[in-house]
Design a protein around this motif. Structure first.
Motif, PDB file in Angstrom:
ATOM      1  N   ALA A 355       0.841  -1.198   0.000  1.00  0.00           N
ATOM      2  CA  ALA A 355       0.000   0.000   0.000  1.00  0.00           C
ATOM      3  C   ALA A 355       0.875   1.247   0.000  1.00  0.00           C
ATOM      4  N   LEU A 356       0.324   2.326  -0.543  1.00  0.00           N
ATOM      5  CA  LEU A 356       0.977   3.627  -0.519  1.00  0.00           C
ATOM      6  C   LEU A 356       0.389   4.430   0.630  1.00  0.00           C
ATOM      7  N   LEU A 357       1.235   4.804   1.572  1.00  0.00           N
ATOM      8  CA  LEU A 357       0.791   5.535   2.753  1.00  0.00           C
ATOM      9  C   LEU A 357       1.369   6.945   2.697  1.00  0.00           C
ATOM     10  N   LEU A 358       0.619   7.874   2.161  1.00  0.00           N
ATOM     11  CA  LEU A 358       1.039   9.274   2.140  1.00  0.00           C
ATOM     12  C   LEU A 358       0.917   9.850   3.541  1.00  0.00           C
ATOM     13  N   ASN A 359       1.905  10.617   3.962  1.00  0.00           N
ATOM     14  CA  ASN A 359       1.873  11.218   5.290  1.00  0.00           C
ATOM     15  C   ASN A 359       0.935  12.422   5.283  1.00  0.00           C
ATOM     16  N   HIS A 505       8.338  12.192   7.386  1.00  0.00           N
ATOM     17  CA  HIS A 505       8.490  11.624   6.053  1.00  0.00           C
ATOM     18  C   HIS A 505       7.409  12.151   5.127  1.00  0.00           C
ATOM     19  N   ASP A 506       7.573  11.868   3.842  1.00  0.00           N
ATOM     20  CA  ASP A 506       6.557  12.214   2.852  1.00  0.00           C
ATOM     21  C   ASP A 506       5.585  11.056   2.633  1.00  0.00           C
ATOM     22  N   ALA A 507       6.131   9.855   2.499  1.00  0.00           N
ATOM     23  CA  ALA A 507       5.295   8.705   2.169  1.00  0.00           C
ATOM     24  C   ALA A 507       6.052   7.422   2.479  1.00  0.00           C
ATOM     25  N   TYR A 508       5.308   6.344   2.546  1.00  0.00           N
ATOM     26  CA  TYR A 508       5.848   5.060   2.971  1.00  0.00           C
ATOM     27  C   TYR A 508       5.180   3.984   2.123  1.00  0.00           C
ATOM     28  N   ILE A 509       5.919   3.000   1.688  1.00  0.00           N
ATOM     29  CA  ILE A 509       5.326   1.809   1.084  1.00  0.00           C
ATOM     30  C   ILE A 509       5.338   0.718   2.142  1.00  0.00           C
ATOM     31  N   TRP A 510       4.161   0.270   2.514  1.00  0.00           N
ATOM     32  CA  TRP A 510       4.050  -0.698   3.613  1.00  0.00           C
ATOM     33  C   TRP A 510       2.823  -1.555   3.375  1.00  0.00           C
TER      34      TRP A 510
END
Length: 641
Positions: A355-359, A505-510
């Motif tokens: 999933a793309l997790l935008l901060n 952070h800006d975003a995370y792939i998790w």
């Protein structure tokens, strides 16, 4: 070779069932190595090491044999869950094997008030820590003291907090503890049965109190002796680090209630070794003290490819983590005779494996304004070719989805699973133009409202065999095709989680839990609740304590109010109705952007290992296999030359 991952409910019905009660009138048996220590006067007799009412576990295949070492491998940095999941989940209560009800564990019984505000637990008299000291209500009360201390625990886990503040914990007797909430908490038992239910039972007062200034006025001498400590608070945090962090596994002196105890610190040696706990409080049906296996080892290596080679060479006895990825299946199949192993299935079916997790709490005001625009998240969702990711990265082993319950969940909804998932770069461009990102620089990248190139940096870690760096590389290309500048930064998991938890952070792939029934207790991709909300950590802090974090907008506050309909009752129908409303609201807002949903993974197991479960259930915070069968694994030996 083909693996069938098509079902998970019911999970496994013959899997290490547990029961609390008085044992029949037969003598305990113990591992030969412990019997030798008893004979030498180094240990008390096994009868004196067991609680009055030990937990009795049924074995999966047969009564086991003592001895042997289970060999695994571990990456440096933030791979501590590799240890935790295998040996570290002993909680007050635990899930039944079919994941349908909560069963006794450290607590032999409990009562719940009619209004679901008060939970009273009866512990096991005579139960001991791994160093032989008694485990009593005083240990839970010591955890509670630490939990309330703002110097030590400024952030409170949502399991132990409600709208009225922290839970109130009271000692009613040496082996009786009461947890009282300010409002109904119909999910507390379920929350305790998941991984993050661990805190009340990992704080041995007799050991940790020496590092606490309120218990040891001479603690400064210990601070002076520890180079990494600057004051008693930093010393305490070093010695009493949370179990899901590396710190816990870097202190081999800390007593435990687990079946094995680490002998050396994770990260400081080439091989982490865990040896059996002589005071472990579970037995099989014939009175044999568990665990059967003497110990475990984790060889620390640089990358997942090295773990794969160790498997080919027969140096891995039981493992799915890092190697159970679809791209490895053919090579593992070709080498299974050489490595003398077979396969087991892993029912790992989260809401979204990738999933793309935008901060949405980005400290940069320009970025924060844009990522909080629904149309931006919708555009990004349409810009990504999920089918190509599934085909190229996961070899077709998953399915393109939005973050949503799995088809095997009782509340699967196809609309949720497919919402905004169409690959449509033209629509993505139209949406981005419509929110004011219609100006581009000479390289074709979109400019933000400040006139600068709009850039987001995505953090990735190569964990679980889910190939997030490969996904990131494809994502970067999709973003460029619609004029977005996405940069991919790979690092170890612990560092990335430290950054993401602080909202730096800006975003995370998790990944996102909530694929099955874990959505009730672990909805943190539908709601900013808990300690792993990498898409809105500051809103999550506010949700736990409104005096902290960042107050969220009204549409997020509404989600908190809806979720209260899940937690404030113990009526299943009312809980389900509120949960479905929560998922609908969150899914329609694209708070997280799901990409791929797993059909399950696989692991390898050496031909002589017995009593392992197949398939192994896992989802969200269900930290398997430790809650199920690790204590009853044994080495049969018959199938090896």
């Amino acid at each position: 070779m083909s693996l069938d991952f098509g079902h998970l409910r019911p999970l496994v019905t013959a899997l290490c069932l547990t029961a609390a009660g008085t044992l029949p009138a037969w003598a305990y048996q113990e591992a030969p190595a412990l019997a030798e220590k008893v004979a030498a006067g180094e240990l008390p007799p096994v009868e004196e090491r067991m609680p009055d009412e030990p937990m009795v576990m049924e074995t999966l295949d047969s009564i086991g044999e003592y001895g042997g070492t289970l060999r695994r491998a571990i990456l440096g940095g933030g791979d501590q869950h590799n240890i935790l999941r295998q040996i570290g989940t002993e909680l007050l209560v635990r899930w039944s094997p079919d994941w349908s009800e909560v069963k006794p564990n450290i607590a032999k019984s409990w009562t719940v008030s009619d209004d679901a505000t008060t939970y009273t637990f009866e512990l096991r008299p005579g139960m001991r820590w791994s160093d032989g000291e008694p485990f009593t209500a005083d240990d839970i009360m010591f955890w509670y003291e630490v939990f309330l201390d703002e110097r030590l625990t400024p952030s409170k886990h949502a399991n132990f907090v409600d709208a009225g503040g922290p839970v109130q914990v009271t000692k009613l007797g040496d082996y009786t503890v009461e947890f009282k909430f300010n409002e109904p908490n119909g999910l507390f038992l379920q929350a305790l049965a998941y991984g993050f239910g661990y805190p009340p039972v990992v704080y041995p007062k007799h050991y940790l109190s020496q590092f606490h200034i309120d218990h040891n006025p001479d603690v400064q001498a210990l601070v002076d002796a520890e180079p990494a400590a600057t004051d008693w608070v930093s010393l305490f945090n070093l010695k009493a680090g949370p179990m899901h962090t590396p710190l816990f596994w870097q202190n081999p002196d800390r007593p435990t209630l687990h079946p094995w105890k680490v002998k050396n610190a994770y990260g400081s040696v080439d091989r982490v070794v865990a040896e059996r706990n002589p005071y472990f409080w579970k037995v099989d049906e014939e009175g044999n003290q568990l665990p059967y296996i003497d110990g475990l080892t984790w060889d620390q290596v640089e990358d997942a490819e090295t773990i794969l080679l160790k498997a080919f060479n027969g140096e891995i006895d039981y493992m799915a983590r890092h190697i159970g990825r679809p791209v490895n299946l053919a090579a593992l199949t070709d080498n299974k005779d050489r490595g003398q192993y077979g396969f087991f299935q892993v029912g790992d079916i989260p809401g979204s494996q990738t999933a793309l997790l935008l901060n949405l709490n980005n400290p940069d005001p320009v970025k924060n304004e844009i990522v909080n625009m629904f149309e931006f998240r919708q555009a990004l969702s349409h810009a990504v070719d999920r089918q190509e990711i599934n085909d190229l990265v996961y070899l077709g082993a998953g399915r393109p989805v939005q973050t949503a319950p799995h088809p095997n969940a009782p509340f699967y909804n196809e609309e949720w699973a497919t919402r905004y998932t169409e690959f449509d770069p033209d629509l993505a461009n139209e949406l981005l133009d419509g929110i004011g990102l219609d100006q581009r620089d000479a390289d074709g990248f979109r400019l933000g409202p400040d006139g600068n190139r709009f850039t987001l940096v995505f953090l990735v870690a190569d964990v679980f065999g889910w190939q997030y760096p490969d996904v990131g590389e494809l994502l970067q290309g999709y973003a460029k095709d619609v004029g977005l500048d996405f940069q991919i930064r790979a690092s170890d998991r612990s560092r990335l989680q430290e950054i993401a938890s602080a909202a730096e952070h800006d975003a995370y792939i998790w990944n996102c839990p909530g694929g099955l029934v874990d959505a009730y207790v672990n909805p943190f991709c539908y709601l900013p609740r808990g300690g792993a909300v990498y898409w809105a950590p500051k809103w999550a802090d506010w949700g736990t304590d409104p005096n902290t974090g960042i107050e969220p907008p009204e549409h997020i506050k509404e989600l908190f109010e809806i979720y209260r309909g899940v937690t404030s009752t113990s009526e299943p129908a009312a809980q389900e109705a509120a949960l479905l409303e929560l998922i609908e609201k969150a899914n329609s807002q694209l708070l997280t952007i799901g990409l791929i949903q797993s059909n399950g993974a696989f692991g390898i197991v050496r031909n002589n290992v017995r009593n392992y479960v197949d398939p192994m259930p896992i989802a969200g915070q269900l930290w398997t296999p430790a809650p199920y069968t690790s204590q009853v694994y044994f080495e049969g030996g018959a199938n090896l030359p």
